[in-house]
Design a protein around this motif. Structure first.
Motif, short mmCIF file in Angstrom:
data_model
loop_
_atom_site.label_atom_id
_atom_site.label_comp_id
_atom_site.label_asym_id
_atom_site.label_seq_id
_atom_site.Cartn_x
_atom_site.Cartn_y
_atom_site.Cartn_z
N ALA A 157 0.90 -1.25 0.09
CA ALA A 157 -0.11 -0.10 -0.01
C ALA A 157 0.92 1.28 -0.04
N GLY A 158 2.10 1.18 0.62
CA GLY A 158 2.91 2.30 0.72
C GLY A 158 3.45 2.68 -0.29
N PHE A 159 3.94 1.71 -1.34
CA PHE A 159 4.43 2.19 -2.80
C PHE A 159 3.24 2.63 -3.62
N LEU A 160 2.13 2.08 -3.45
CA LEU A 160 0.89 2.69 -4.48
C LEU A 160 0.47 4.03 -3.95
N LYS A 161 0.50 4.29 -2.84
CA LYS A 161 0.27 5.59 -2.40
C LYS A 161 1.22 6.76 -2.58
N VAL A 162 2.47 5.99 -2.83
CA VAL A 162 3.57 7.39 -3.53
C VAL A 162 3.20 7.63 -5.00
N ILE A 163 2.80 6.39 -5.71
CA ILE A 163 2.30 7.03 -6.85
C ILE A 163 1.33 7.89 -6.90
N ASN A 164 0.13 7.83 -6.04
CA ASN A 164 -0.97 8.57 -6.01
C ASN A 164 -0.38 10.13 -5.83
N LYS A 165 0.40 10.16 -4.79
CA LYS A 165 1.15 11.69 -4.24
C LYS A 165 1.77 12.14 -5.53
N ILE A 166 2.64 11.26 -6.01
CA ILE A 166 3.49 12.05 -7.15
C ILE A 166 2.39 12.42 -8.31
N SER A 167 1.27 11.54 -8.51
CA SER A 167 0.42 11.92 -9.63
C SER A 167 -0.33 13.23 -9.19
N ALA A 168 -0.68 13.32 -8.14
CA ALA A 168 -1.71 14.52 -7.75
C ALA A 168 -0.80 15.75 -7.74
N VAL A 169 0.56 15.59 -7.17
CA VAL A 169 1.53 16.86 -7.26
C VAL A 169 1.64 17.29 -8.74
N ILE A 170 1.88 16.37 -9.58
CA ILE A 170 1.99 16.79 -11.06
C ILE A 170 0.76 17.52 -11.42
N MET A 171 -0.45 16.93 -11.08
CA MET A 171 -1.45 17.52 -11.64
C MET A 171 -1.76 19.00 -11.02
N TRP A 172 -1.52 19.13 -9.84
CA TRP A 172 -1.59 20.36 -9.12
C TRP A 172 -0.56 21.61 -9.66
N GLY A 173 0.50 21.00 -10.02
CA GLY A 173 1.66 21.69 -10.75
C GLY A 173 1.14 22.29 -12.04
N THR A 174 0.62 21.21 -12.79
CA THR A 174 0.11 21.68 -14.31
C THR A 174 -0.97 22.78 -14.03
N ALA A 175 -1.89 22.57 -13.23
CA ALA A 175 -2.95 23.45 -12.88
C ALA A 175 -2.53 24.91 -12.75
N ILE A 176 -1.47 25.05 -11.60
CA ILE A 176 -0.87 26.28 -11.25
C ILE A 176 -0.28 26.94 -12.51
N TYR A 177 0.57 26.11 -13.24
CA TYR A 177 0.98 26.55 -14.46
C TYR A 177 0.13 27.13 -15.27
N LEU A 178 -1.05 26.48 -15.74
CA LEU A 178 -2.04 26.83 -16.61
C LEU A 178 -2.71 28.13 -15.96
N LEU A 179 -2.93 28.26 -14.66
CA LEU A 179 -3.31 29.52 -13.88
C LEU A 179 -2.47 30.72 -14.31
N ILE A 180 -1.28 30.63 -13.99
CA ILE A 180 -0.41 31.70 -14.28
C ILE A 180 -0.50 32.14 -15.66
N SER A 181 -0.27 31.11 -16.65
CA SER A 181 -0.34 31.49 -17.90
C SER A 181 -1.68 32.32 -18.46
#
Length: 202
Positions: A176-200
């Motif tokens: 479960a720990g490994f798969l949770k890490v994948i989830n966290k990384i995915s979420a951070v990338i999504m938020w980062g992309t959203a912030i980048y789009l917002l700035i643009s």
């Protein structure tokens, strides 16, 4: 025709290879589900969405959409909202365990989210229009069809392979720990992309 096909393959592969929200989501679902077939909704949706974008780009239809300012801004705004929401859902979602029941994203959510990150992603649309659409202008008739088919086929093979690799890695690190890490990384990338789009957008 072979030249057009090869050109389409290289171009599509170059565009789809970078680690983006769409790729992360497909990989993530492959890793989280205990059976490969359970990730097929996201694979098929991503592939069909790319097929639609590539077809519109080659036909030149999507160029008109990007020239309408309010429509483009609305597209960006919708993409930002979806990405923030998806990031929250992904961050909180619980990975599937050894049982094949209770996967993190059921088929309906996979389809909705995969379609949103594909069709509401302005950068993906601009890449498709700007690169594939522009490159297709140099071809006509059968060569243009071969070019478009190569781009589409590359997309389908890529997403099926990406989900399979995700499933294989998920099987190796089934904790479960490994798969949770994948989830966290995915979420951070999504938020980062959203912030980048917002700035643009601002």
């Amino acid at each position: 025709m072979l030249t057009a096909s090869f050109h389409g393959f290289i171009l599509a592969f170059g565009l789809i290879l970078p680690l983006g929200v769409q790729n992360v989501f497909v990989f993530n679902q492959g890793a989280l589900h205990t059976k490969y077939r359970r990730a097929l909704p996201v694979v098929l949706t991503a592939s069909l969405s790319d097929t639609l974008l590539i077809t519109l780009a080659v036909l030149g239809v999507s160029v008109l959409v990007l020239q309408i300012a309010w429509l483009y801004q609305g597209l960006v705004a919708a993409g930002i909202i979806f990405l923030f929401y998806m990031g929250c859902v992904t961050w909180k979602s619980k990975p599937a365990q050894s049982s094949d029941q209770g996967a993190a994203f059921p088929p309906k959510k996979q389809i909705i989210f995969a379609a949103s990150v594909s069709l509401l992603n302005p950068h993906a649309i601009m890449d498709t229009v700007g690169v594939i659409g522009t490159s297709s202008i140099t071809y006509a008739g059968v060569e243009k069809i071969a070019f478009a088919f190569a781009c589409i086929a590359t997309s389908w093979v890529w997403f099926f392979s990406l989900a399979y690799v995700g499933r294989s890695i998920g099987r190796l690190g089934q904790s479960a720990g490994f798969l949770k890490v994948i989830n966290k990384i995915s979420a951070v990338i999504m938020w980062g992309t959203a912030i980048y789009l917002l700035i643009s957008l601002l």
